[in-house]
Design an enzyme around this catalytic site. Structure first.
Site, PDB file in Angstrom:
ATOM      1  N   TYR A  72       0.832  -1.203   0.000  1.00  0.00           N
ATOM      2  CA  TYR A  72       0.000   0.000   0.000  1.00  0.00           C
ATOM      3  C   TYR A  72       0.869   1.256   0.000  1.00  0.00           C
ATOM      4  O   TYR A  72       0.618   2.203  -0.737  1.00  0.00           O
ATOM      5  CB  TYR A  72      -0.920  -0.002   1.235  1.00  0.00           C
ATOM      6  CG  TYR A  72      -1.950   1.087   1.193  1.00  0.00           C
ATOM      7  CD1 TYR A  72      -3.219   0.830   0.684  1.00  0.00           C
ATOM      8  CD2 TYR A  72      -1.660   2.376   1.624  1.00  0.00           C
ATOM      9  CE1 TYR A  72      -4.176   1.829   0.616  1.00  0.00           C
ATOM     10  CE2 TYR A  72      -2.607   3.387   1.557  1.00  0.00           C
ATOM     11  CZ  TYR A  72      -3.865   3.107   1.056  1.00  0.00           C
ATOM     12  OH  TYR A  72      -4.804   4.111   0.985  1.00  0.00           O
ATOM     13  N   PHE A 124      -6.458  19.664 -25.146  1.00  0.00           N
ATOM     14  CA  PHE A 124      -7.122  18.388 -25.394  1.00  0.00           C
ATOM     15  C   PHE A 124      -8.523  18.419 -24.763  1.00  0.00           C
ATOM     16  O   PHE A 124      -8.781  19.203 -23.867  1.00  0.00           O
ATOM     17  CB  PHE A 124      -6.274  17.264 -24.800  1.00  0.00           C
ATOM     18  CG  PHE A 124      -6.846  15.906 -25.057  1.00  0.00           C
ATOM     19  CD1 PHE A 124      -6.899  15.394 -26.346  1.00  0.00           C
ATOM     20  CD2 PHE A 124      -7.335  15.131 -24.018  1.00  0.00           C
ATOM     21  CE1 PHE A 124      -7.445  14.145 -26.582  1.00  0.00           C
ATOM     22  CE2 PHE A 124      -7.874  13.875 -24.252  1.00  0.00           C
ATOM     23  CZ  PHE A 124      -7.930  13.384 -25.529  1.00  0.00           C
ATOM     24  N   ASP A 125      -9.427  17.556 -25.238  1.00  0.00           N
ATOM     25  CA  ASP A 125     -10.827  17.676 -24.786  1.00  0.00           C
ATOM     26  C   ASP A 125     -10.997  17.491 -23.275  1.00  0.00           C
ATOM     27  O   ASP A 125     -11.768  18.219 -22.657  1.00  0.00           O
ATOM     28  CB  ASP A 125     -11.772  16.759 -25.587  1.00  0.00           C
ATOM     29  CG  ASP A 125     -11.395  15.302 -25.556  1.00  0.00           C
ATOM     30  OD1 ASP A 125     -10.258  14.995 -25.141  1.00  0.00           O
ATOM     31  OD2 ASP A 125     -12.209  14.458 -25.943  1.00  0.00           O
ATOM     32  N   ASP A 214       1.288  19.157 -21.132  1.00  0.00           N
ATOM     33  CA  ASP A 214       0.393  18.010 -21.250  1.00  0.00           C
ATOM     34  C   ASP A 214       1.139  17.044 -22.174  1.00  0.00           C
ATOM     35  O   ASP A 214       1.249  17.258 -23.371  1.00  0.00           O
ATOM     36  CB  ASP A 214      -0.948  18.467 -21.845  1.00  0.00           C
ATOM     37  CG  ASP A 214      -1.914  17.310 -22.020  1.00  0.00           C
ATOM     38  OD1 ASP A 214      -1.531  16.150 -21.783  1.00  0.00           O
ATOM     39  OD2 ASP A 214      -3.067  17.564 -22.420  1.00  0.00           O
ATOM     40  N   ALA A 216       1.192  13.633 -23.071  1.00  0.00           N
ATOM     41  CA  ALA A 216       0.780  12.285 -23.497  1.00  0.00           C
ATOM     42  C   ALA A 216       1.703  11.686 -24.570  1.00  0.00           C
ATOM     43  O   ALA A 216       2.004  10.504 -24.547  1.00  0.00           O
ATOM     44  CB  ALA A 216      -0.660  12.331 -23.998  1.00  0.00           C
ATOM     45  N   LYS A 257      -0.672   6.563 -23.666  1.00  0.00           N
ATOM     46  CA  LYS A 257      -0.130   6.893 -24.980  1.00  0.00           C
ATOM     47  C   LYS A 257       1.342   6.473 -25.004  1.00  0.00           C
ATOM     48  O   LYS A 257       1.646   5.305 -25.159  1.00  0.00           O
ATOM     49  CB  LYS A 257      -0.262   8.392 -25.266  1.00  0.00           C
ATOM     50  CG  LYS A 257      -1.634   9.041 -25.421  1.00  0.00           C
ATOM     51  CD  LYS A 257      -2.824   8.404 -24.898  1.00  0.00           C
ATOM     52  CE  LYS A 257      -4.110   9.206 -25.042  1.00  0.00           C
ATOM     53  NZ  LYS A 257      -4.198  10.445 -24.301  1.00  0.00           N
ATOM     54  N   HIS A 449     -19.052  14.057 -27.041  1.00  0.00           N
ATOM     55  CA  HIS A 449     -18.812  13.094 -28.126  1.00  0.00           C
ATOM     56  C   HIS A 449     -18.847  11.640 -27.655  1.00  0.00           C
ATOM     57  O   HIS A 449     -19.161  10.751 -28.431  1.00  0.00           O
ATOM     58  CB  HIS A 449     -17.476  13.393 -28.816  1.00  0.00           C
ATOM     59  CG  HIS A 449     -16.288  13.325 -27.916  1.00  0.00           C
ATOM     60  ND1 HIS A 449     -16.086  14.241 -26.902  1.00  0.00           N
ATOM     61  CD2 HIS A 449     -15.252  12.467 -27.860  1.00  0.00           C
ATOM     62  CE1 HIS A 449     -14.960  13.940 -26.268  1.00  0.00           C
ATOM     63  NE2 HIS A 449     -14.442  12.864 -26.830  1.00  0.00           N
TER      64      HIS A 449
HETATM   65  C1  LIG Z   1      -5.311  11.272 -23.798  1.00  0.00           C
HETATM   66  C2  LIG Z   1      -4.944  12.618 -23.475  1.00  0.00           C
HETATM   67  C3  LIG Z   1      -5.295  13.209 -22.253  1.00  0.00           C
HETATM   68  C4  LIG Z   1      -6.172  12.517 -21.232  1.00  0.00           C
HETATM   69  O1  LIG Z   1      -5.648  11.312 -20.818  1.00  0.00           O
HETATM   70  P1  LIG Z   1      -6.521  10.030 -20.463  1.00  0.00           P
HETATM   71  O2  LIG Z   1      -5.510   9.018 -20.085  1.00  0.00           O
HETATM   72  O3  LIG Z   1      -7.313   9.651 -21.660  1.00  0.00           O
HETATM   73  O4  LIG Z   1      -7.400  10.394 -19.310  1.00  0.00           O
HETATM   74  C5  LIG Z   1      -4.868  14.487 -22.011  1.00  0.00           C
HETATM   75  N1  LIG Z   1      -4.140  15.168 -22.910  1.00  0.00           N
HETATM   76  C6  LIG Z   1      -3.792  14.641 -24.089  1.00  0.00           C
HETATM   77  C7  LIG Z   1      -2.974  15.430 -25.053  1.00  0.00           C
HETATM   78  C8  LIG Z   1      -4.186  13.356 -24.425  1.00  0.00           C
HETATM   79  O5  LIG Z   1      -3.848  12.852 -25.617  1.00  0.00           O
END
Ligand SMILES: *Cc1c(COP(=O)(O)O)cnc(C)c1O
Length: 458
Positions: A72, A124-125, A214, A216, A257, A449
């Site tokens: 843990y 990103f969304d 951000d 990813a 990703k 979406h």
């Molecule tokens: C996928 C993504 C996110 C969100 O991540 P999740 O793992 O899907 O929650 C944030 N920013 C970017 C650029 C992404 O491609």
């Protein structure tokens, strides 16, 4: 004769996939309310809905899973992950989360308050959702060139420095931080140059603002820096990531990703203040600080995935496959966001379905047509994803309307790419006959979406 290019891995395990008939697919898509997210995966032949969490882990990653420490508190898996992240980024404070949006939720709970403005390249969304959900504003300062899908430029994901400066000049007291998304997913998986990251840092310093990446697809971004930006050809990917992150104060990461795991994410930062501010929200929303939202085994697999995917050969195999698909589309004159992005091809629906009015969502219509044609599932990155303007509640028709064909990492072969290209060509050839799109019958207030219900427009 020079040897042709081939993958930097071989296949040890396979997963059968099944084709279907057009008749079956016509029933299924109707049952799914014309929303491809609502389709059971078994009804899909080649699944390009996302490259997120859909990659194939390596034998080393599976081996690392067996060595996961599920303690843990203070699990060795956490320290394995922390060590890898620190070596790639220089950040010492790490908070694991269950995925990228959870990292956003935890960090933004500390950083963002009502009325704030968060400038950056295209948000990103989920990032936009976590900003607007807090009654703050995501201000898109992407370079204008990104809007022209046919312009061949090496770094179309860049932040426009004049736009960023203007935003800070006008609103600096409302800006808690600047966000840079690498690669720029929403603008077509386009990379951001090191030069641009450096310039963002300079502007941020002038206004004493922190910078968040951000991240990813930070490894794919590093690949593009190495192959496209002057001065980086001889640097390793790991040297480049280190330099990239030297211009940031912290990162949120969707490990699904470029981490090549099926689930996971994290926050990493050099700022003790951010860590101290966010850690309570981690405990509240995710879990204790040394696992957050992740299993020990998954943290171990992620540590190995990050290591593997910051090696040139692995990235080259992936990005060359995306480029291979792009070349097939070129042969059929199918317009997409140029040059091909790192993780996906973004097909320009407005240039193909010219008879479908924008109020009837051309990119979503193209996604449905491609599914009906061959059981291929892409994803609309366009007017439905853009959601409504939070103040006027109007649909946002200002941006691009794209069909994203995201390529999972280490999953499909180039034969699959050939199928995708020909299926799209068949739709392209009958584009003049596609006159009507879809209309919304139900939608959620944010991130609509995923759950939107549609029917054919009459
Ligand atoms: C996928 C993504 C996110 C969100 O991540 P999740 O793992 O899907 O929650 C944030 N920013 C970017 C650029 C992404 O491609």
């Amino acid at each position: 004769m020079e040897l042709p290019f081939a993958e930097s891995w071989k296949i040890k395990m396979v997963e059968p996939i099944r084709k279907s008939t057009r008749q079956e697919r016509e029933v299924w898509i109707k049952e799914a309310c014309y929303n491809l997210f609502q389709l059971p995966a078994e009804q899909v032949y080649i699944d390009l809905i996302t490259d997120s969490g859909t990659g194939a882990m390596s034998d080393r990653q599976w081996a690392a899973m067996m060595m996961g420490d599920e303690s843990y508190a203070g699990a060795s898996s956490f320290f394995n992950l922390k060590k890898m992240i620190s070596s790639l980024t220089g950040f010492d404070y790490i908070i694991p989360t269950h995925q990228g949006r959870a990292a956003e939720n935890v960090l933004f709970s500390y950083l963002i308050k009502e009325g704030d403005i968060i400038p950056g390249n295209s948000h990103f969304d989920t990032t936009k959702g976590h900003i607007e959900g807090r009654r703050a504003f995501a201000l898109d300062c992407t370079v204008d060139e990104a809007k022209d899908t046919q312009l061949e430029l090496p770094f179309k994901g860049n932040v426009s420095i004049p736009k960023l400066e203007k935003a800070l000049e006008e609103h600096h007291e409302r800006v808690p931080f600047i966000i840079v998304t690498i690669t720029n997913n929403t603008a077509g998986g386009q990379p951001v140059s090191l030069q641009n990251l450096k310039e963002v840092r300079e502007v941020a310093n002038r206004y004493k603002k922190p910078v968040l990446f951000d991240s990813a697809r930070f490894a794919e971004n590093a690949y593009f820096i190495k192959t496209r930006e002057t001065g980086y050809a001889d640097k390793s990917i790991k040297e480049i990531t280190r330099e990239m992150f030297s211009y940031a104060d912290g990162m949120t990461m969707s490990a699904k990703k470029d981490g090549i795991v099926n689930m996971g994410g994290f926050i990493a930062t050099r700022l003790e203040e951010w860590y101290e501010g966010a850690k309570g929200f981690c405990i509240q929303y995710e879990g204790y600080l040394t696992y957050g939202g992740m299993n020990g085994r998954d943290m171990n697999a992620l540590a190995v995935g990050l290591d593997e995917n910051t090696e040139f050969d692995n990235l080259e195999t992936r990005i060359k496959q995306v480029q291979y698909l792009a070349e097939q589309l070129d042969a059929f004159n199918i317009p997409y966001q140029r040059p091909a992005g790192g993780h996906a091809i973004f097909v320009d629906a407005l240039k193909i379905l010219t008879n479908v009015p924008k109020e009837e969502f051309p990119a979503q219509t193209l996604a449905i047509e491609l599914y009906l044609e061959a059981g291929i599932r892409g994803c609309e990155i366009g007017y439905i994803l853009a959601d409504r303007d939070p103040t006027t509640h109007e649909n946002r028709f200002g941006g691009l309307d794209l069909l994203r064909l995201a390529i999972p990492r280490r999953v499909y072969t180039n034969n699959h790419m050939d199928v995708i290209a020909v299926a799209l060509k068949n739709v392209y050839d009958r584009r003049e006959n596609i006159q009507r799109g879809v209309k919304i019958t139900w939608e959620a207030p944010l991130m609509r979406h995923f759950t939107v219900k549609l029917e054919p427009a009459k």
